[in-house]
Design a protein around this motif. Structure first.
Motif, PDB file in Angstrom:
ATOM      1  N   VAL A  62       0.817  -1.204   0.000  1.00 61.39           N
ATOM      2  CA  VAL A  62       0.000   0.000   0.000  1.00 61.39           C
ATOM      3  C   VAL A  62       0.858   1.265   0.000  1.00 61.39           C
ATOM      4  N   ALA A  63       2.098   1.167   0.470  1.00 59.69           N
ATOM      5  CA  ALA A  63       2.985   2.336   0.472  1.00 59.69           C
ATOM      6  C   ALA A  63       3.248   2.819  -0.948  1.00 59.69           C
ATOM      7  N   ARG A  64       3.436   1.894  -1.877  1.00 63.38           N
ATOM      8  CA  ARG A  64       3.677   2.271  -3.275  1.00 63.38           C
ATOM      9  C   ARG A  64       2.482   3.039  -3.827  1.00 63.38           C
ATOM     10  N   GLU A  95       2.107   5.309   5.613  1.00 65.56           N
ATOM     11  CA  GLU A  95       3.328   5.970   6.103  1.00 65.56           C
ATOM     12  C   GLU A  95       3.681   5.551   7.525  1.00 65.56           C
ATOM     13  N   PHE A  96       2.697   5.523   8.428  1.00 65.89           N
ATOM     14  CA  PHE A  96       2.989   5.278   9.832  1.00 65.89           C
ATOM     15  C   PHE A  96       2.609   3.886  10.321  1.00 65.89           C
ATOM     16  N   GLY A  97       1.916   3.115   9.500  1.00 72.24           N
ATOM     17  CA  GLY A  97       1.456   1.808   9.942  1.00 72.24           C
ATOM     18  C   GLY A  97       0.234   1.947  10.823  1.00 72.24           C
ATOM     19  N   ALA A  98      -0.167   0.833  11.410  1.00 64.30           N
ATOM     20  CA  ALA A  98      -1.348   0.847  12.268  1.00 64.30           C
ATOM     21  C   ALA A  98      -1.244  -0.264  13.292  1.00 64.30           C
ATOM     22  N   GLY A 109       4.491   5.273  14.382  1.00 68.94           N
ATOM     23  CA  GLY A 109       4.071   6.660  14.445  1.00 68.94           C
ATOM     24  C   GLY A 109       4.854   7.521  15.409  1.00 68.94           C
ATOM     25  N   ASN A 110       5.390   6.911  16.459  1.00 67.51           N
ATOM     26  CA  ASN A 110       6.173   7.674  17.427  1.00 67.51           C
ATOM     27  C   ASN A 110       6.996   6.708  18.268  1.00 67.51           C
ATOM     28  N   GLY A 120       7.538   6.502  10.549  1.00 65.15           N
ATOM     29  CA  GLY A 120       7.332   6.397   9.117  1.00 65.15           C
ATOM     30  C   GLY A 120       7.997   5.215   8.437  1.00 65.15           C
ATOM     31  N   TYR A 121       7.523   4.971   7.210  1.00 65.16           N
ATOM     32  CA  TYR A 121       8.050   3.893   6.392  1.00 65.16           C
ATOM     33  C   TYR A 121       8.708   4.383   5.109  1.00 65.16           C
ATOM     34  N   PHE A 122       8.274   5.536   4.575  1.00 60.56           N
ATOM     35  CA  PHE A 122       8.910   5.999   3.340  1.00 60.56           C
ATOM     36  C   PHE A 122       9.192   7.490   3.323  1.00 60.56           C
ATOM     37  N   LEU A 123       8.267   8.357   3.695  1.00 67.81           N
ATOM     38  CA  LEU A 123       8.510   9.801   3.657  1.00 67.81           C
ATOM     39  C   LEU A 123       9.467  10.227   4.771  1.00 67.81           C
TER      40      LEU A 123
END
Length: 152
Positions: A62-64, A95-98, A109-110, A120-123
């Motif tokens: 989903v990141a792509r 970006e941050f997962g869940a 996320g933190n 984050g995962y990409f940005l």
């Protein structure tokens, strides 16, 4: 004061102290200079977007898809990257997962999520890894503008 002393890094941004005053001083010399700074800000953000999309492609899933929504914006006093929106409601999850939704990677996320490498995962990882290199190019452009506007 050294230009590098006026630069502050954190997980989501790089702040340059005095940029607003610098743009105001350039504007007093000629109206073309704020436009040049705005273009430099946009170019910096656009390069960050390009590198973040490449990182998202390596993350996959989903990141792509979410990275397609990344955009650079033109502003006189900031380099801005935006993402998400109505067509990409899953951007922030990518970006941050869940913690709750399994279609996303685990929460980053933190620092309270049990992961200490940063959010984050990409940005955000791209900001952390590429900020120094991108800042060098950006500061060289600002130095060139300052030299042109305020010759010795």
């Amino acid at each position: 004061m050294s230009p590098r002393k006026a630069v502050t890094f954190n997980a989501d941004a790089v702040r340059i102290e005095g940029l607003r005053d610098f743009v105001s001083a350039l504007k007093a010399v000629d109206a073309q200079y704020p436009k040049a700074v705005r273009q430099a800000n946009y170019d910096l953000a656009a390069e960050l977007v390009t590198r973040s999309k490449a990182e998202a492609a390596s993350v996959g899933g989903v990141a792509r898809k979410a990275a397609r929504s990344l955009r650079a914006a033109r502003q006189a006093n900031a380099s801005v990257v935006t993402g998400g929106g109505a067509r990409y409601p899953y951007f922030w999850g990518a970006e941050f997962g869940a913690r709750q939704y399994r279609q996303f990677k685990p929460w980053r996320g933190n620092q309270y999520g049990g992961w200490s490498g940063g959010p984050g995962y990409f940005l955000h990882p791209t900001i952390r890894s590429e900020a120094e290199k991108l800042l060098d190019v950006y500061m060289a452009r600002l130095d060139a503008l300052a030299g042109e506007a305020f010759p010795d």
